[in-house]
Design a protein around this motif. Sequence first.
Motif, short mmCIF file in Angstrom:
data_model
loop_
_atom_site.label_atom_id
_atom_site.label_comp_id
_atom_site.label_asym_id
_atom_site.label_seq_id
_atom_site.Cartn_x
_atom_site.Cartn_y
_atom_site.Cartn_z
N GLN A 141 0.69 -11.86 72.12
CA GLN A 141 1.19 -11.87 73.50
C GLN A 141 0.38 -12.87 74.34
N PHE A 142 1.06 -13.68 75.15
CA PHE A 142 0.36 -14.58 76.07
C PHE A 142 -0.46 -13.76 77.06
N ASN A 143 -1.64 -14.28 77.41
CA ASN A 143 -2.49 -13.56 78.37
C ASN A 143 -2.71 -14.31 79.67
N GLY A 144 -2.03 -15.44 79.85
CA GLY A 144 -2.14 -16.18 81.10
C GLY A 144 -3.28 -17.18 81.13
N LYS A 145 -4.04 -17.28 80.03
CA LYS A 145 -5.17 -18.21 79.97
C LYS A 145 -4.84 -19.37 79.04
N VAL A 146 -5.69 -20.39 79.09
CA VAL A 146 -5.51 -21.58 78.27
C VAL A 146 -6.43 -21.53 77.06
N SER A 147 -5.89 -21.88 75.91
CA SER A 147 -6.70 -22.00 74.70
C SER A 147 -7.18 -23.45 74.58
N GLY A 148 -8.47 -23.65 74.62
CA GLY A 148 -9.01 -25.01 74.57
C GLY A 148 -8.88 -25.72 75.91
N ILE A 149 -8.87 -27.04 75.86
CA ILE A 149 -8.80 -27.81 77.10
C ILE A 149 -7.35 -28.15 77.44
N PRO A 150 -7.03 -28.29 78.73
CA PRO A 150 -5.68 -28.72 79.10
C PRO A 150 -5.39 -30.12 78.58
N CYS A 151 -4.17 -30.35 78.15
CA CYS A 151 -3.75 -31.66 77.64
C CYS A 151 -3.31 -32.52 78.82
N PHE A 152 -4.29 -32.89 79.66
CA PHE A 152 -4.00 -33.54 80.94
C PHE A 152 -5.04 -34.61 81.22
N GLN A 153 -4.57 -35.81 81.64
CA GLN A 153 -5.45 -36.93 81.95
C GLN A 153 -6.39 -37.21 80.77
N ILE A 154 -7.69 -37.19 80.97
CA ILE A 154 -8.63 -37.49 79.88
C ILE A 154 -8.55 -36.45 78.78
N GLY A 155 -8.05 -35.26 79.12
CA GLY A 155 -7.87 -34.21 78.12
C GLY A 155 -6.90 -34.62 77.02
N LYS A 156 -5.92 -35.45 77.37
CA LYS A 156 -5.00 -35.96 76.35
C LYS A 156 -5.75 -36.80 75.32
N VAL A 157 -6.67 -37.60 75.79
CA VAL A 157 -7.46 -38.46 74.88
C VAL A 157 -8.30 -37.59 73.95
N HIS A 158 -8.97 -36.58 74.52
CA HIS A 158 -9.83 -35.72 73.70
C HIS A 158 -9.01 -34.98 72.64
N LYS A 159 -7.86 -34.43 73.06
CA LYS A 159 -7.04 -33.67 72.12
C LYS A 159 -6.44 -34.58 71.04
N LEU A 160 -6.07 -35.79 71.44
CA LEU A 160 -5.49 -36.72 70.47
C LEU A 160 -6.52 -37.16 69.44
N LYS A 161 -7.72 -37.48 69.89
CA LYS A 161 -8.77 -37.90 68.96
C LYS A 161 -9.09 -36.79 67.96
N GLN A 162 -9.12 -35.55 68.44
CA GLN A 162 -9.38 -34.42 67.54
C GLN A 162 -8.23 -34.25 66.55
N TRP A 163 -7.00 -34.41 67.05
CA TRP A 163 -5.82 -34.30 66.18
C TRP A 163 -5.84 -35.39 65.11
N CYS A 164 -6.19 -36.61 65.49
CA CYS A 164 -6.26 -37.71 64.53
C CYS A 164 -7.28 -37.41 63.44
N LYS A 165 -8.42 -36.86 63.84
CA LYS A 165 -9.46 -36.52 62.88
C LYS A 165 -8.96 -35.46 61.90
N GLU A 166 -8.27 -34.45 62.42
CA GLU A 166 -7.79 -33.34 61.58
C GLU A 166 -6.64 -33.77 60.69
N ASN A 167 -5.88 -34.80 61.12
CA ASN A 167 -4.70 -35.22 60.37
C ASN A 167 -4.87 -36.55 59.65
N ASN A 168 -6.11 -37.02 59.61
CA ASN A 168 -6.42 -38.28 58.92
C ASN A 168 -5.55 -39.42 59.42
N GLU A 169 -5.40 -39.49 60.75
CA GLU A 169 -4.61 -40.54 61.39
C GLU A 169 -5.54 -41.47 62.17
N THR A 170 -5.04 -42.65 62.47
CA THR A 170 -5.80 -43.63 63.25
C THR A 170 -4.96 -44.09 64.44
#
Length: 217
Positions: A141-170
């Motif tokens: 059930q959703f609890n109204g909170k965010v898991s991890g950082i928001p995917c917003f502004q610089i947060g998009k960069v952080h989430k993308l870099k982590q995703w690339c690392k996990e998915n062996n992408e460049t």
Amino acid sequence: MALALFDLDRTLLGGDSDFLWGEFLTEIGAVNAKEYQKKNQVFFDDYAKGELDINQYLEFCLSPLANNSIKQLNKWHQQFMLEKIQPILLEKAKKVVDIHKKNGDRTLVITATNSFVTRPIAQAYGIEDLLATEPERVNGQFNGKVSGIPCFQIGKVHKLKQWCKENNETLDGAYFYSDSHNDLPLLELVDNPIVVHGDEKLLAIAQQKNWQCMDWT
């Protein structure tokens, strides 16, 4: 082959799914219409000005998820897709997505809007990979909170870099399509920044930097 990254709202879509979800909730009586619409508009305007307090906004927009069952939310979302999203899907956007796929590129939607709202929309464009703001769940059930950082502004960069690392992408040769100056951190990171339906501030920067600009409406 490269990554082809797409912002969602006002880029792939001819509107804003987050704002429209709020409007939809007021129309079906899921929230207090007058109060919710007023706050929704204020946050929407703040986003356009680059002044959005993302944490305050997420507290506001995730509360209806916490106040309703997953079964009910999914039922509402099916209706939302038919009434609000289908009319603003863009054929030209779908063609660009399909061209990237044909070229062997990996397509990914990266959006500040939460994944509950956006995953079915990304899938409507044939895009399975999604980076979005993740609503936290407890026992399903959703609890109204965010898991991890928001995917917003610089947060998009952080989430993308982590995703690339996990998915062996460049990010070598990556494309990013966006309408908003809020996405400048990621636009400036990729090799191929492309402005789609750009806001006034972003269009001015795109002109200075000689970035490609497109219109899919």
